[in-house]
Write a protein that holds these residues in place. Structure first.
Motif, PDB file in Angstrom:
ATOM      1  N   SER A 147       0.842  -1.186   0.000  1.00 19.85           N
ATOM      2  CA  SER A 147       0.000   0.000   0.000  1.00 19.85           C
ATOM      3  C   SER A 147       0.875   1.234   0.000  1.00 19.85           C
ATOM      4  CB  SER A 147      -0.914   0.001   1.223  1.00 19.85           C
ATOM      5  OG  SER A 147      -0.443   0.941   2.155  1.00 19.85           O
ATOM      6  N   ALA A 148       0.344   2.303  -0.564  1.00 13.29           N
ATOM      7  CA  ALA A 148       1.153   3.509  -0.723  1.00 13.29           C
ATOM      8  C   ALA A 148       1.290   4.292   0.558  1.00 13.29           C
ATOM      9  CB  ALA A 148       0.550   4.394  -1.817  1.00 13.29           C
ATOM     10  N   THR A 149       0.364   4.126   1.482  1.00 14.62           N
ATOM     11  CA  THR A 149       0.473   4.915   2.708  1.00 14.62           C
ATOM     12  C   THR A 149       1.095   4.054   3.794  1.00 14.62           C
ATOM     13  OG1 THR A 149      -1.801   4.280   3.124  1.00 14.62           O
ATOM     14  CG2 THR A 149      -1.410   6.517   2.339  1.00 14.62           C
ATOM     15  N   PRO A 150       2.090   4.558   4.477  1.00 18.32           N
ATOM     16  CA  PRO A 150       2.678   3.764   5.567  1.00 18.32           C
ATOM     17  C   PRO A 150       1.659   3.551   6.666  1.00 18.32           C
ATOM     18  CG  PRO A 150       3.579   5.967   5.526  1.00 18.32           C
ATOM     19  CD  PRO A 150       2.737   5.844   4.313  1.00 18.32           C
ATOM     20  N   GLY A 151       1.799   2.398   7.315  1.00 22.53           N
ATOM     21  CA  GLY A 151       0.781   1.992   8.283  1.00 22.53           C
ATOM     22  C   GLY A 151       0.584   2.969   9.419  1.00 22.53           C
ATOM     23  N   LEU A 166       9.516  10.967   3.555  1.00 27.58           N
ATOM     24  CA  LEU A 166      10.788  10.583   4.151  1.00 27.58           C
ATOM     25  C   LEU A 166      10.607   9.363   5.045  1.00 27.58           C
ATOM     26  CD1 LEU A 166      12.591  13.865   5.228  1.00 27.58           C
ATOM     27  CD2 LEU A 166      13.066  12.397   3.295  1.00 27.58           C
ATOM     28  N   ASP A 167      11.564   8.452   4.952  1.00 26.35           N
ATOM     29  CA  ASP A 167      11.475   7.234   5.759  1.00 26.35           C
ATOM     30  C   ASP A 167      12.681   7.152   6.677  1.00 26.35           C
ATOM     31  OD1 ASP A 167      12.896   4.847   3.392  1.00 26.35           O
ATOM     32  OD2 ASP A 167      13.389   6.923   3.841  1.00 26.35           O
ATOM     33  N   VAL A 222      23.105  -5.111   2.231  1.00 31.10           N
ATOM     34  CA  VAL A 222      22.581  -5.982   3.287  1.00 31.10           C
ATOM     35  C   VAL A 222      21.755  -5.166   4.264  1.00 31.10           C
ATOM     36  CG1 VAL A 222      23.204  -7.540   5.140  1.00 31.10           C
ATOM     37  CG2 VAL A 222      24.531  -7.526   3.059  1.00 31.10           C
ATOM     38  N   ALA A 223      22.341  -4.071   4.723  1.00 33.84           N
ATOM     39  CA  ALA A 223      21.599  -3.224   5.657  1.00 33.84           C
ATOM     40  C   ALA A 223      20.432  -2.535   4.962  1.00 33.84           C
ATOM     41  CB  ALA A 223      22.528  -2.176   6.268  1.00 33.84           C
ATOM     42  N   ASP A 224      20.608  -2.173   3.689  1.00 28.76           N
ATOM     43  CA  ASP A 224      19.532  -1.505   2.961  1.00 28.76           C
ATOM     44  C   ASP A 224      18.314  -2.400   2.855  1.00 28.76           C
ATOM     45  OD1 ASP A 224      21.926  -0.097   0.586  1.00 28.76           O
ATOM     46  OD2 ASP A 224      21.369   0.500   2.619  1.00 28.76           O
ATOM     47  N   LEU A 225      18.552  -3.690   2.625  1.00 35.89           N
ATOM     48  CA  LEU A 225      17.429  -4.618   2.546  1.00 35.89           C
ATOM     49  C   LEU A 225      16.722  -4.708   3.888  1.00 35.89           C
ATOM     50  CD1 LEU A 225      18.828  -7.417   0.297  1.00 35.89           C
ATOM     51  CD2 LEU A 225      16.622  -6.316   0.012  1.00 35.89           C
ATOM     52  N   GLY A 226      17.507  -4.699   4.968  1.00 38.76           N
ATOM     53  CA  GLY A 226      16.884  -4.722   6.290  1.00 38.76           C
ATOM     54  C   GLY A 226      15.992  -3.504   6.484  1.00 38.76           C
ATOM     55  N   HIS A 227      16.503  -2.356   6.068  1.00 39.02           N
ATOM     56  CA  HIS A 227      15.720  -1.130   6.192  1.00 39.02           C
ATOM     57  C   HIS A 227      14.448  -1.218   5.365  1.00 39.02           C
ATOM     58  CE1 HIS A 227      14.943   3.186   6.630  1.00 39.02           C
ATOM     59  NE2 HIS A 227      14.715   3.206   5.336  1.00 39.02           N
ATOM     60  N   SER A 228      14.578  -1.695   4.125  1.00 44.80           N
ATOM     61  CA  SER A 228      13.401  -1.833   3.273  1.00 44.80           C
ATOM     62  C   SER A 228      12.378  -2.748   3.913  1.00 44.80           C
ATOM     63  CB  SER A 228      13.782  -2.414   1.913  1.00 44.80           C
ATOM     64  OG  SER A 228      14.451  -1.473   1.136  1.00 44.80           O
ATOM     65  N   GLY A 229      12.862  -3.873   4.452  1.00 45.05           N
ATOM     66  CA  GLY A 229      11.946  -4.819   5.067  1.00 45.05           C
ATOM     67  C   GLY A 229      11.166  -4.203   6.211  1.00 45.05           C
ATOM     68  N   GLU A 230      11.842  -3.346   6.971  1.00 46.24           N
ATOM     69  CA  GLU A 230      11.152  -2.713   8.096  1.00 46.24           C
ATOM     70  C   GLU A 230      10.089  -1.736   7.627  1.00 46.24           C
ATOM     71  OE1 GLU A 230      14.151  -0.779  10.352  1.00 46.24           O
ATOM     72  OE2 GLU A 230      15.001  -2.648  11.081  1.00 46.24           O
ATOM     73  N   ARG A 231      10.331  -1.102   6.475  1.00 51.12           N
ATOM     74  CA  ARG A 231       9.443  -0.025   6.035  1.00 51.12           C
ATOM     75  C   ARG A 231       8.388  -0.477   5.059  1.00 51.12           C
ATOM     76  NH1 ARG A 231      10.658   4.927   8.808  1.00 51.12           N
ATOM     77  NH2 ARG A 231      12.635   4.434   9.790  1.00 51.12           N
TER      78      ARG A 231
END
Lengths: 487, 382
Positions: A353-357, A375-376, B259-268
């Motif tokens: 989904s486009a909006t973060p939870g 920004l994330d 490696v760390a970037d994937l972790g960050h992506s997974g979290e977000r």
């Protein structure tokens, strides 16, 4: 086999054999269904088609042509224009090669009968900094449902045909085509030799910019960002409210995994979904997203869709040179062994989904300077980002007083404060304005002075604004109504 | 030409750390690594004072470093924990017995109590025996499912409040990639291995090393002089995860921070809220956590015991329902589920001399006669 009469000509998937006519119908139907299902494009809207010369976008152009030419009530109803961006300077092409490519492209563009814009990536240096600001958009009739809008349009057309001079579709198109067929923003008003000089300077600037980017991965990302800005600018300047990109299913699957690996997990849905409204007024749509590269190739071959080959940044690059390359190779290899890989990855992308939870719906999130995604980079406890920052901190001393600057990469900038700042890494003050993914790109860029002016100007503006906010932080109340140009 | 350490500036650098690329001397690297783990533990609020923590110890590098670090940091920073070593014996000859020996060596050096649970004891099937019936692929499915339950049961037996595993950043990154490749929306939603301490199983789990690069763990063990067992499991080459692992190596070569970037992506990652996600319930047969009427372990065991090892692999809903209703299956259907062809030798007996656990008596296992009691009411927390 659908019609069961003609002989099959190609096989898409196991068990799916088509004859030529059935395939054409299947292909065309998918396009119209994609537009119809999403109800994103209103009748009478101006839509800018981004043509790269590659198979997918060329196929998209053909679909638009076919769709507009139907005489039935079901014809597509928007007003198209085309944009082609010449990136030859960055991809190492000589002027002669670029001219050659442009000639080929012009043939196709003129044959389409739609108004077109030929843009050179160099024009990026003349963009206004407003490009990096999201424009809140109130579409003309959000209250009307899509259905009503369509019905209204049909009624209007019938009236026009009844009384007054009736203009069949063809003539309208010709009229549009006459108006500024060739558009080169920023060049008007210059005499020929001056224009050529300016163009040469810009080309040099562009090459210098990309030369200062250390990794191929970062180059690819920067190229995409700049290209998108240029397309957006053209759309805004010429009054287009939509931009159509030719990303195919296969390309999007690669993009999903690539962006995951680039740390762009937060914006995956926007980067690969059907519609992308990060800019506000101009919405990017991707109608080709359910076509596999194979289907497109077959269609183009069977129905003679012209394409122009242009070398890209990573043509002839080493296998492991960039993240994009690695993922593409990997996915294609895996697909050969597990034929459902690409479609599975694509379907997983659809679940995003486009909006973060955890976003509060009211507040307008801060946006990245370059890609305009939310920004994330808020550091959450126990997150990977926090761990990286801690590691960086623990691996370095407190910054030393002054390291000797290297011979400036920007000649002429030495009398002022050199761009390659002495103490901190270059771009350290840019980083807070960027999302995680764009930070990585900028970290790989050594000479930030060679970034186009609009980027630096907007960055300065935001920094000033942030400093302002810091000063008055204690007096600001929470959830104030955000001013329009706050970004 | 050797460079000075970028942290202390005094000594010469002995290594270049993969995570950030800085050149560090031995002392600074060890200090940095320990401090980073400590900060990850504190920031993530992984432990509470007074907790008993069972460390999943396989004898490999990750769990050896984890056990060493937890003991060290607990003493240094006063976490107030009671630490135990918990080992799982899957019954893989040549692999597990050697790594268990490494665990015992570690146990002797560290003085931590050790408990070993074995598949044979819990389920009546060792991995070698399963592989004989199943073939070269899909073994990791069985092993992973069984291990999860085995760890939980072992932890409960030892009275532990939490299980700590040695998953590292590379594991997390591979998991994110794998879940995408396989379209596992459920796992992606639950954080794809990047989520906070919590758990899908009965006992809450945490991964204190989840931000540490695999290479750095090896570097730490090397410079600290830790002894561990390192051979790839014999069944690993055919695992699907191998693809993700190869991909990760290539990505890391293109950009070390991947490696760390994937972790960050997974979290977000954010998934649509309208998707149907599996709901958490309990298994009708053994009481373990399950999203279906039977937990995966019971389904797999059912298949093994009936001579239809593929019952839990792939989608055989129709055939499973048939079995449940007590209807007989045709020869074709039985073959689908992995039944041996006509004329194959009957099921082999388990060789008597297999290495098992020290303490527990060996139990013959048929799932219906399991002496292990099912989870009691309320035993499963959260």
């Amino acid at each position: 086999m659908k019609c069961k009469e003609a002989s099959p000509v190609l096989v898409i998937r196991v068990g799916d054999a088509f004859c030529k006519a059935c395939f054409r119908e299947y292909f065309v139907h998918k396009f119209r269904a994609m537009l119809g299902k999403n109800r994103a494009i209103y009748p009478g809207e101006k839509v800018l088609l981004a043509l790269s010369g590659g198979p997918a976008s060329s196929s998209m152009l053909r679909q638009v042509q076919e769709g507009l030419s139907r005489e039935t009530a079901k014809k597509l109803r928007f007003i198209p224009g085309i944009i082609y961006v010449d990136e030859g300077a960055v991809c190492g092409q000589s002027l002669a090669e670029r001219e050659e490519t442009l000639l080929q492209m012009e043939t196709i563009l003129q044959a389409s009968g739609f108004p077109y814009h030929l843009a050179h990536l160099e024009e990026v240096f003349d963009l206004p900094s407003s490009i990096l600001q999201r424009v809140p958009h109130n579409p003309a009739g959000p209250k009307n449902s899509y259905k009503e809008a369509v019905e209204g349009f049909i009624r209007q057309q019938r009236q026009e045909e009844g009384g007054g001079p009736s203009l069949p579709e063809r003539q309208i198109q010709e009229k549009l085509a006459e108006i500024s067929m060739r558009d080169a923003p920023g060049m008007e008003g210059l005499a020929a030799p001056e224009a050529r000089l300016l163009a040469a300077v810009r080309t040099e600037q562009l090459i210098r910019l990309f030369g200062s980017v250390k990794t191929l991965t970062a180059k690819e990302e920067l190229l995409q960002t700049l290209r998108n800005h240029l397309i957006l600018h053209t759309a805004r300047a010429q009054g287009y409210s939509k931009a159509m990109m030719g990303d195919s299913c296969t390309r999007l699957a690669v993009k999903l995994l690539t962006n995951l690996s680039l740390g762009r997990g937060a914006s995956l849905a926007m980067d690969t979904g059907f519609s992308d409204d990060r800019h506000g007024d101009v919405v990017v749509v991707r109608p080709m997203r359910e076509y596999s590269a194979k289907e497109i190739a077959f269609y183009n071959h069977l129905f003679g869709v012209p394409t122009v080959f242009t070398p890209a940044l990573d043509t002839k690059a080493l296998e492991k040179a960039s993240i994009h390359r690695v993922i593409e190779r990997f996915l294609y290899r895996l697909q050969a062994e597990f034929p459902s890989t690409v479609s599975t990855v694509y379907r997983t992308g659809e679940k995003l989904s486009a909006t973060p939870g955890d976003a509060s719906p009211a507040a307008e999130p801060e946006r990245c300077l370059l890609c305009l995604c939310a920004l994330d980079t808020n550091v959450e406890d126990g997150s990977a980002l926090q761990a990286i920052l801690v590691s960086e901190q623990l691996s370095q001393q407190k910054l030393p007083a002054a390291l000797p600057t290297e011979r400036g990469c920007c000649p002429g900038a030495e009398e002022q404060r050199g761009c390659c700042m002495n103490t901190t890494a270059p771009g350290a003050d840019f980083l807070p304005l960027l999302c995680y993914g764009c930070r990585l790109t900028i970290k790989d860029t050594t000479c930030l002075e060679s970034l186009p002016l609009y980027v630096r100007a907007e960055a300065e503006r935001r920094k000033r604004r942030a400093a302002m906010k810091l000063e008055i932080q204690e007096f600001l109340l929470e959830d104030e109504a955000v001013t329009p140009d706050e970004s | 030409m050797p460079a000075p350490c970028s942290a202390c500036g005094a000594s010469l650098a002995a290594l270049r750390r993969p995570k950030t690329g800085h050149a560090l001397c031995r002392a600074c690297f060890l200090a940095a690594f320990e401090e980073e783990t400590h900060q990850a533990i504190v920031a993530g609020r992984l432990f509470r004072p007074g907790e008993t923590v069972a460390i999943g110890a396989s004898g490999g590098k990750d769990s050896t470093v984890l056990a060493h670090l937890l003991q060290l940091l607990d003493q240094r920073h006063g976490y107030g924990l009671r630490l135990l070593l918990l080992s799982v014996d899957e019954g893989i000859a040549g692999y597990r017995d050697a790594s268990l020996a490494a665990v015992r060596r570690h146990q002797r050096r560290s003085g931590l109590p050790l408990h070993v649970v074995s598949y044979r004891q819990l389920y009546g099937w060792s991995m070698d025996r399963i592989a004989r019936h199943l073939g070269p692929r899909n073994n990791c499915t069985f092993c992973g499912v069984f291990r999860r339950q085995a760890l939980d049961r072992g932890a409960l037996l030892m009275g532990a409040d939490k299980i700590a595993t040695g998953h590292n950043a590379d594991d997390v990154a591979e998991t994110v990639l794998m879940n995408f490749l396989r379209g596992d929306g459920g796992r992606l939603h639950r954080g794809a291995g990047t989520g906070p301490a919590g758990g899908e199983g009965a006992v809450p789990r945490c991964k204190p090393l989840r931000h540490a690069y695999e290479k750095e763990i090896v570097l730490y063990a090397y410079f600290q002089g830790l002894d561990y067992f390192s051979t790839e499991c014999v069944y690993a080459p055919q695992a699907y995860r191998g693809y993700a692992r190869t991909l990760l190596k290539e990505l890391e070569a293109a950009r070390p921070s991947a490696v760390a970037d994937l972790g960050h992506s997974g979290e977000r990652l954010s998934l649509r809220s309208d998707l149907r996600m599996p709901a958490r319930g309990t298994c009708q047969r053994c009481g373990y956590v399950a999203s279906q009427p039977l937990c995966k372990a019971c389904v797999l065991l059912e298949g093994l015991d009936r001579g239809l090892p593929k019952l839990g692999i792939g989608k055989h809903r129709r055939l499973r329902d048939k079995l449940q209703d007590g209807q007989p299956l045709t020869q074709e259907e039985r073959r689908h589920l992995g039944a041996p062809a006509e004329g194959e030798p009957p099921e082999e007996q388990e060789p008597r001399g297999e290495l098992g656990t020290d303490e527990e008596p060996r139990l013959q296992g048929h799932v219906k006669e399991l002496i292990i009691k099912p989870f009691a009411e309320g035993e499963i927390t959260r």
